[in-house]
Structure formats: C-alpha cells, structure tokens
Design a protein around this motif. Structure first.
Motif, mmCIF file in Angstrom:
data_model
loop_
_atom_site.group_PDB
_atom_site.id
_atom_site.type_symbol
_atom_site.label_atom_id
_atom_site.label_comp_id
_atom_site.label_asym_id
_atom_site.label_seq_id
_atom_site.Cartn_x
_atom_site.Cartn_y
_atom_site.Cartn_z
ATOM 1 N N GLY A 1 -5.207 -4.172 -2.783
ATOM 2 C CA GLY A 1 -5.467 -2.750 -2.574
ATOM 3 C C GLY A 1 -4.234 -2.006 -2.085
ATOM 4 O O GLY A 1 -3.214 -2.612 -1.782
ATOM 5 N N ASN A 2 -4.345 -0.683 -2.004
ATOM 6 C CA ASN A 2 -3.251 0.116 -1.459
ATOM 7 C C ASN A 2 -2.997 -0.290 -0.014
ATOM 8 O O ASN A 2 -3.927 -0.410 0.772
ATOM 9 N N GLY A 3 -1.736 -0.479 0.327
ATOM 10 C CA GLY A 3 -1.396 -0.802 1.710
ATOM 11 C C GLY A 3 -1.703 -2.240 2.092
ATOM 12 O O GLY A 3 -1.715 -2.588 3.267
ATOM 13 N N ALA A 4 -1.950 -3.094 1.102
ATOM 14 C CA ALA A 4 -2.287 -4.489 1.391
ATOM 15 C C ALA A 4 -1.084 -5.273 1.917
ATOM 16 O O ALA A 4 -1.235 -6.336 2.508
ATOM 17 N N GLY A 5 0.121 -4.744 1.656
ATOM 18 C CA GLY A 5 1.320 -5.433 2.125
ATOM 19 C C GLY A 5 2.122 -6.081 1.004
ATOM 20 O O GLY A 5 2.991 -6.911 1.255
ATOM 21 N N LYS A 6 1.854 -5.667 -0.238
ATOM 22 C CA LYS A 6 2.558 -6.265 -1.380
ATOM 23 C C LYS A 6 4.037 -5.896 -1.351
ATOM 24 O O LYS A 6 4.913 -6.759 -1.378
ATOM 25 N N SER A 7 4.297 -4.590 -1.268
ATOM 26 C CA SER A 7 5.702 -4.159 -1.220
ATOM 27 C C SER A 7 6.373 -4.692 0.034
ATOM 28 O O SER A 7 7.535 -5.106 0.003
ATOM 29 N N THR A 8 5.633 -4.684 1.136
ATOM 30 C CA THR A 8 6.215 -5.154 2.396
ATOM 31 C C THR A 8 6.633 -6.623 2.278
ATOM 32 O O THR A 8 7.663 -7.024 2.810
ATOM 33 N N TRP B 1 14.493 -4.854 6.212
ATOM 34 C CA TRP B 1 14.508 -4.839 7.686
ATOM 35 C C TRP B 1 14.230 -6.266 8.113
ATOM 36 O O TRP B 1 13.729 -7.074 7.321
ATOM 37 N N PHE C 1 5.003 -2.235 11.813
ATOM 38 C CA PHE C 1 5.843 -1.034 11.799
ATOM 39 C C PHE C 1 5.491 -0.130 12.968
ATOM 40 O O PHE C 1 4.342 -0.099 13.409
ATOM 41 N N ASN C 2 6.459 0.610 13.443
ATOM 42 C CA ASN C 2 6.256 1.607 14.510
ATOM 43 C C ASN C 2 5.536 1.031 15.717
ATOM 44 O O ASN C 2 4.580 1.629 16.219
ATOM 45 N N LYS D 1 1.422 -0.101 12.759
ATOM 46 C CA LYS D 1 0.758 -0.624 11.559
ATOM 47 C C LYS D 1 1.155 -2.085 11.376
ATOM 48 O O LYS D 1 2.320 -2.397 11.131
ATOM 49 N N ALA E 1 1.605 -4.640 9.120
ATOM 50 C CA ALA E 1 1.674 -4.682 7.660
ATOM 51 C C ALA E 1 1.580 -6.105 7.121
ATOM 52 O O ALA E 1 0.995 -6.335 6.070
HETATM 53 N N1 LIG Z 1 8.956 1.258 6.253
HETATM 54 C C1 LIG Z 1 7.695 1.441 6.696
HETATM 55 N N2 LIG Z 1 7.454 2.107 7.831
HETATM 56 C C2 LIG Z 1 6.188 2.261 8.288
HETATM 57 N N3 LIG Z 1 5.096 1.792 7.673
HETATM 58 C C3 LIG Z 1 5.274 1.102 6.529
HETATM 59 C C4 LIG Z 1 6.574 0.896 5.978
HETATM 60 N N4 LIG Z 1 6.447 0.169 4.831
HETATM 61 C C5 LIG Z 1 5.120 -0.046 4.682
HETATM 62 N N5 LIG Z 1 4.410 0.495 5.702
HETATM 63 C C6 LIG Z 1 2.962 0.422 5.898
HETATM 64 O O1 LIG Z 1 2.599 -0.925 5.763
HETATM 65 C C7 LIG Z 1 1.385 -1.041 5.032
HETATM 66 C C8 LIG Z 1 1.602 -1.912 3.799
HETATM 67 O O2 LIG Z 1 2.394 -1.173 2.884
HETATM 68 P P1 LIG Z 1 2.861 -1.712 1.466
HETATM 69 O O3 LIG Z 1 3.361 -3.090 1.602
HETATM 70 O O4 LIG Z 1 3.791 -0.701 0.927
HETATM 71 O O5 LIG Z 1 1.518 -1.718 0.634
HETATM 72 P P2 LIG Z 1 1.264 -2.052 -0.892
HETATM 73 O O6 LIG Z 1 0.471 -3.307 -0.896
HETATM 74 O O7 LIG Z 1 0.464 -0.907 -1.429
HETATM 75 O O8 LIG Z 1 2.583 -2.196 -1.564
HETATM 76 C C9 LIG Z 1 0.949 0.364 4.695
HETATM 77 O O9 LIG Z 1 0.017 0.790 5.644
HETATM 78 C C10 LIG Z 1 2.211 1.158 4.813
HETATM 79 O O10 LIG Z 1 1.939 2.482 5.195
#
Ligand SMILES: Nc1ncnc2c1ncn2[C@@H]1O[C@H](COP(=O)(O)OP(=O)(O)O)[C@@H](O)[C@H]1O
Ligand SMILES: [Mg+2]
Lengths: 311, 265
Positions: free
Chosen positions: B40-47, B56, B11-12, B19, B21
């Motif tokens: 953990g938080n930010g591990a990339g699960k949601s991503t 995206w 990202f960015n 980041k 991800a």
């Molecule tokens: N749309 C986005 N734009 C910028 N950074 C993102 C975006 N989505 C996720 N991130 C970053 O990517 C990393 C993984 O996020 P995420 O997958 O949401 O973690 P989690 O495992 O807690 O679900 C985090 O550092 C988050 O800040």
C-alpha cells in the motif's frame, strides 16, 4: 548633461574596468550558474585579493606572484564558505555572508588600515587607469586565458562532477559523485577567480580598499544576465559553454558602459549601486513574471468571466 | 548477495510528524534474484530502496552486499554497487547536460574522477550503439540536452545509465509509474531485457500487481514497514491478483489502501 565627447572619452576606461570585473563575473558564473549556489563570499574575497596583491607588491613581491597569491587567498575564502555549507550544514547564502563578514576584518588586518595605495609610477603594474589601452589588452588576455582554462576544466571528469552536482545533486550522488566535495571545489575555484580579479582591480585603480567588494556579487550577476541575454540573442542555440563565459565578460563591459552612460545622463555617482540593484532585480524578475503572466490567478479569473459571458 | 538484517528507520523522531517507516525489514537476496515489491501507499517500499542506496543512515540493522558491510557508507560510495532508476523521470538524469555526457557520468560510477576528458571519442561510439538498442532515435541526438527529452525517453536513458556499468544490484522504484501505459510497457520490457541479458540482481517496486506477478522470480509484499509476504519460484508464477489481495487482507487485517494498485487489478 556633459558633452558627448566627454562620454566617448570615458568609454575606453569602462571597457578596461569591464574586463577586470569580467574575471570576477566568470568566477560568479561558476558558483551561481554551474553550481547553482548563490555565493555572497564574493563581496569579501574581491577585497581580500586586492589587499593581498597590494601588500605583496608594495613589499617587493613580483606582480605575477602577487596575483597567484591573490588567487589562492580567494580560493581559501571559497573553501571556508564550502566547509560552512557542506560540513556544518549552514545554508548557502548564510555561509557566504559569514565568510564575507569575517573577511572584512581579515582584509583590514592584511592592510593594517582601511586602504592601501599602489602607485603605477613606482611599480610596473599590469593594468592601470593611467594606461587604458594597455589595460584593455591585458584584460582581454586574462579573460581569454581564463575562459580557455575553464573550458578545458569543465570538459574533464572532475568538471563533469561539478556540472552534475549543480544540475541534479540526487542524480550526481546516485552516480557516485561526492556532491559536498564538488560544491567545495566549485566555491574554491570561483572565489579564486574573484581574488584574482581583486588583485587586478587594485592595480587598475591604484589602491585596495576594504569596501571595494561591496555589491560585487550584484555586478557579477548583472554581467552574467546581460551576457546571457546578449549571447542567446546573437548565437541562439550555438551558444556553447566557452561562449557563455566570454559573453559574461562582454556583459561586464556593457554593464560599465551603461553605468558610464547613466552617469553622463545625470545620475549621481552615489546612486550607481541603487541603479545596479534595481536593474538586476528587474532582470531576475523577468523570467518569473513571464511565466506568471501565462498562468496567473488574475488571468484565470478573467477567463472565468469571459466564459460566463459566453455561456 | 544482498542481506538486510532487521532494518529500522523512523523519520522526524520526537516531533508530531514522527513516522516509523521501517520496522525491522529482513531479506536475503540470492545472486540473480529479480524481486518485485508491492504494498500500500506508505508501506515503506521506497524507504527500503533508499535505505539500501544510503540516502540517509538507518537507525539500526545491517546492510551487506556480496559480503561487504555497507551500512556505514555514504550514498556516493554505495553508488559503486548500485544502479538506480527513480519514479520521477527528472530525478535520474542531469537535464542541462548532453545525452552522451550523462552516459559518460554513469560509465564512471564508483571510479575516481580526475582531470582526464569527461568523455572520449571511443565512448561516444559505444554509446551510439547502445542507444540504438533503445530504438528511440536517441543515437542521432547524442549532443542534445537531456532536458529536451520526454519522460519515457529519460527513463529509458536512466535505465541504460544505471546498467552501463554492471551494478551488483539494480534498484527500480516505480520507474514506469509516471509514464503513459504504452511507454510504461516499453520501458518495463526494456528493463526485463537488460536484467536478463546482464544476469542482474534487481529489486523493482511496482503498483501494478499483474506486472509484479509477470516479472521477476520472487515477490515481496510490504505493509507498515514490514515484509508480510515473500514468495518465489513456482508458487510465485502461479499467483493471481485476487490471491494477492486476499493475502494482503489476511496479513494486514485491512483492505489494501493503494488505489492505483486496485485500479490496475
Ligand atoms: N524522507 C522522509 N522524511 C519523512 N518521512 C518520510 C520520508 N520518506 C518516507 N517517509 C514516510 O515514510 C513512510 C513510508 O514511505 P515510502 O517508503 O515512500 O512508502 P511507499 O511504500 O509508498 O514507497 C511514509 O509515511 C512516508 O511519508
Ligand atoms: Mg514509493
């Protein structure tokens, strides 16, 4: 202050004007309320509808056909704004402003000059301030027909996609809806109605003018807000979609009646736009201020003081 | 069923907020797999789930569902294959539309939408039966606006919407995290039931390690945009929370940073 009879005799004209602007307001309702898109194209597409209609009528085109073309011209304007926003990533407000500005030139091109007359003596116009009762009947027919058509449309699968897009675009995409397409369709439809309103308004006033759309969005918003407040007051929870559309037209009528009244009370006609802008700003601010008054920092501070005193 | 091959996403790019991800995520799911995902938080699960859903485009890698390469499809076209429920109960439904209208939208996922009625009489009867199954009294409120429902009711409805038209893959992203414990348990139970009855393939992100162990047939642990642990079958059934924590430290070299996860231990 002039006599009360002067005011009363002016009111039917306000009603006719309100009905024509009601067509515009319903168009704005689609973009602003259903799609949640603050669309400033309107200030240009009203004039486009007017210019197209007048030029066609004065060149011998049948009036219904001229109105259909005015509608289509409005659709085209909305389409451009939609493309600027969805395909080229330009923010909603700016997309509308760009189209609106471009339309200023285009409207001049269509008319060849800053304004163009269409006389009710020469042509069998649908509405005219010279024949107000007839104009009120025609305006009412337009409003009811448009409200019914939109009631149908927003009950269809396609209509559902527009509503979902405006309410929650993430959800809409997750349900397989192409939100860009829905946005463009909404803008096309909304501005089509604005173009139609322009075609009617030009007939009503007997000319089309390159400045006729200036501030149109504000009048549209005023109509929506007045209609909403009134509709919820009268019908409460029973206010359904078609009711909201019809009340938007009622809102436009009330707007022009109010303008007539403040003119009668002594407001100079050059200040009506100032009055409209302030009124709409106040109405738009009220929900925010209401919410604020419950959770403001000042109140928190006062509560803090009260608790200190109590302790 | 689902194949993710070396998925990467940053990202960015080129800013101080850059980041990474996803750093090469590779998984193959079998038909009927129900995978729980922890990390953990930010591990990339949601991503990871967002990459599958096409929120995206990914930077590189290939995504296939049932042999179809969907890497280049936009979100609304992938919706055809996917049912999704999100962490925020507000995300999955249209608040200003009626309960039955939301269901009707979901029933047409992946189909072309024309000028037929958005909802038919026959559908309404079907939805009433389905809503009864939720046991939340929603069958008597079908014309209520969804905005009037509680978070738990909205998540249950979103779950129903996600599975109304059988998805090839169901994606659940911490869909019980915003609910109170009792409601969360109920929604989770419902998820289990729906997945089992419809024999769905599903991925469920959770921060609750007990839930991750108790549900599904396979468990994946993520850290820093990678899959660091992947178990299934008997081995998965016999997991303990302590073992998972130990596994995490081993694989990542640090203690887990997810407080909610530790609290739920
Ligand atoms: N749309 C986005 N734009 C910028 N950074 C993102 C975006 N989505 C996720 N991130 C970053 O990517 C990393 C993984 O996020 P995420 O997958 O949401 O973690 P989690 O495992 O807690 O679900 C985090 O550092 C988050 O800040
Ligand atoms: Mg997450």
């Amino acid at each position: 202050m002039k006599s009360i009879t002067a005011l009363l005799s002016a009111l039917p004209g306000s009603v006719a004007q309100g009905l024509i602007w009601g067509v515009l307001a319903i168009g704005v309702y689609i973009t602003y309320k259903v799609l949640d898109f603050a669309d400033l194209t309107v200030d240009g597409s009203l004039g486009t509808g007017g210019a197209v209609a007048v030029m066609l009528i004065t060149n011998g085109c049948p009036i219904p056909l001229a109105l259909v073309v005015a509608f289509i011209a409005g659709c085209a304007a909305g389409f451009i704004t939609g493309i600027l926003n969805t395909m080229l990533g330009i923010p909603a407000i700016l997309s509308g402003i760009l189209t609106q500005l471009a339309l200023y030139s285009i409207n001049l091109d269509i008319m060849g000059k800053a304004n163009a007359a269409v006389s009710v003596d020469k042509y069998d116009l649908l509405v005219s301030l010279r024949y107000i009762p007839q104009s009120i009947i025609t305006g009412t027919i337009f409003i009811v027909a448009i409200a019914l058509a939109l009631y149908w449309f927003f009950g269809t699968e396609q209509g559902f996609t527009l509503r979902a897009t405006g309410c929650n675009p993430n959800m809409a995409r997750a349900q397989g809806i192409n939100t860009k397409k829905s946005t463009v369709i909404g803008l096309v439809l909304g501005n089509g109605l604005v173009g139609l309103a322009g075609g009617l308004l030009a007939q009503y006033q007997g000319y089309s003018d390159v400045n006729m759309g200036r501030g149109a969005i504000v009048i549209g918003l005023a109509a929506i807000i007045i209609g909403e407040v009134l509709g919820e007051l009268i019908l409460g929870k029973r206010l359904n979609f078609i009711g909201r559309l019809l009340f938007t037209a009622v809102g436009a009528i009330i707007y022009f009646v109010v303008i007539q009244v403040v003119l009668w009370l002594g407001l100079s006609s050059q200040n009506t736009k100032l009055f409209s802008a302030i009124t709409v700003a106040v109405f738009l601010a009220v929900p925010y201020l209401k919410a604020q008054s419950k959770t403001s920092f000042k109140r928190a501070a006062k509560r803090g003081v009260a608790e200190d005193a109590g302790a | 069923m689902l194949v993710l091959n070396d998925i990467r996403k940053t990202f960015n790019i080129g800013t101080i907020n850059e980041k990474k991800a996803l750093n090469g995520v590779t998984i193959t799911l079998d038909d009927g797999d129900f995978v729980t995902i922890i990390g953990g938080n930010g591990a990339g699960k949601s991503t990871t789930l967002n990459a599958i859903a096409g929120v995206w485009p990914v930077d590189s890698g290939v995504i296939e569902i049932n042999g179809k390469n969907i890497t280049g499809l936009p979100e609304h076209k992938r919706a055809k294959f996917l049912g999704r429920v999100f962490q925020d109960p507000m995300t999955g439904t249209a608040a200003t539309m009626e309960i039955q209208e939301n269901l009707a939208l979901a029933a047409r996922r992946g189909e072309s939408r024309g000028l037929r009625w958005g909802i038919t009489k026959k559908e309404k009867d079907e939805y009433r039966e389905l809503l009864k199954m939720l046991d939340l009294g929603l069958e008597d409120r079908m014309t209520s606006k969804v905005g009037l429902l509680s978070g738990g009711q909205r998540q249950a409805l979103t779950l129903l919407m996600a599975t109304l038209k059988k998805p090839e893959l169901l994606l659940l992203d911490e869909h019980t995290a915003a609910l109170d414990p009792k409601t969360a348990a109920k929604v989770l139970e419902l998820s289990d039931k729906i997945i089992e009855e419809n024999k769905l393939t599903a991925m469920m992100v959770t921060h609750n390690m007990h839930d991750a162990i108790r549900h599904g047939n396979r468990l994946i642990m993520m850290n820093k945009g990678r899959i660091i642990y992947d178990v299934k079958g008997e081995e998965k059934k016999n997991l303990t929370v302590d073992y998972l924590l130990q596994k995490f430290e081993e694989a990542s070299g640090t203690a887990i940073n997810n407080d909610r996860m530790l609290l739920s231990k």
